[in-house]
Design an enzyme around this catalytic site. Sequence first.
Site, PDB file in Angstrom:
ATOM      1  N   CYS A  24       3.994   2.619  -8.566  1.00 12.58           N
ATOM      2  CA  CYS A  24       4.049   1.383  -7.771  1.00 12.58           C
ATOM      3  C   CYS A  24       2.921   0.434  -8.174  1.00 12.58           C
ATOM      4  O   CYS A  24       1.748   0.801  -8.105  1.00 12.58           O
ATOM      5  CB  CYS A  24       3.937   1.728  -6.285  1.00 12.58           C
ATOM      6  SG  CYS A  24       3.912   0.285  -5.207  1.00 12.58           S
ATOM      7  N   THR A  61       0.830  -1.203   0.000  1.00 12.58           N
ATOM      8  CA  THR A  61       0.000   0.000   0.000  1.00 12.58           C
ATOM      9  C   THR A  61       0.859   1.246   0.000  1.00 12.58           C
ATOM     10  O   THR A  61       2.080   1.173   0.056  1.00 12.58           O
ATOM     11  CB  THR A  61      -0.904  -0.006   1.252  1.00 12.58           C
ATOM     12  OG1 THR A  61      -1.928   0.944   1.067  1.00 12.58           O
ATOM     13  CG2 THR A  61      -0.133   0.316   2.504  1.00 12.58           C
TER      14      THR A  61
END
Length: 176
Positions: free
Chosen positions: A160, A2
């Site tokens: 990401c 995350t």
Amino acid sequence: MTTIVSVRRHGKVVMGGDGQVSLGNTVMKGNAKKVRRLYHGQVIAGFAGATADAFTLFERFEGQLEKHQGHLVRAAVELAKEWRTDRSLSRLEAMLAVANKDASLIITGNGDVVEPEDGLIAMGSGGAYAQAAASALLKKTDLSAREIVETALGIAGDICVFTNHTQTIEEQDLAE
């Protein structure tokens, strides 16, 4: 994995996180809420790491907040001590970012409680990207804390693979 980002600026503290939950290389959920309010809405908390572990830590941290009447630093230090010494907690794989009107802190599984100098927290798989973006925006723009968090999360989501563009953002006035 995350990305969690928190910024203090212009009388506000803002924390945001993406919504992706991954199991290995598979996206299992895209709209998880990794940032939430604790202790009667006075504390904002976010997590990075294993989801079940993070929920355990949220519960323990909220218990410490209740025990210490909402004193953020004291609750964080006590949770870190408990995390270090309790064998079942020591195996948890998560980190917490917590903030209120007085402080912004990172609580790690190693028992560290860190208050960043500039009020900027970024953690998780996309944390380095978000930190670089937020740091540049803090230094070179007059954007609000919320705009910086939104932009930094967006940039992390672009780079990401374990971070998506679904954002949960909580904001608190520092005067409250």
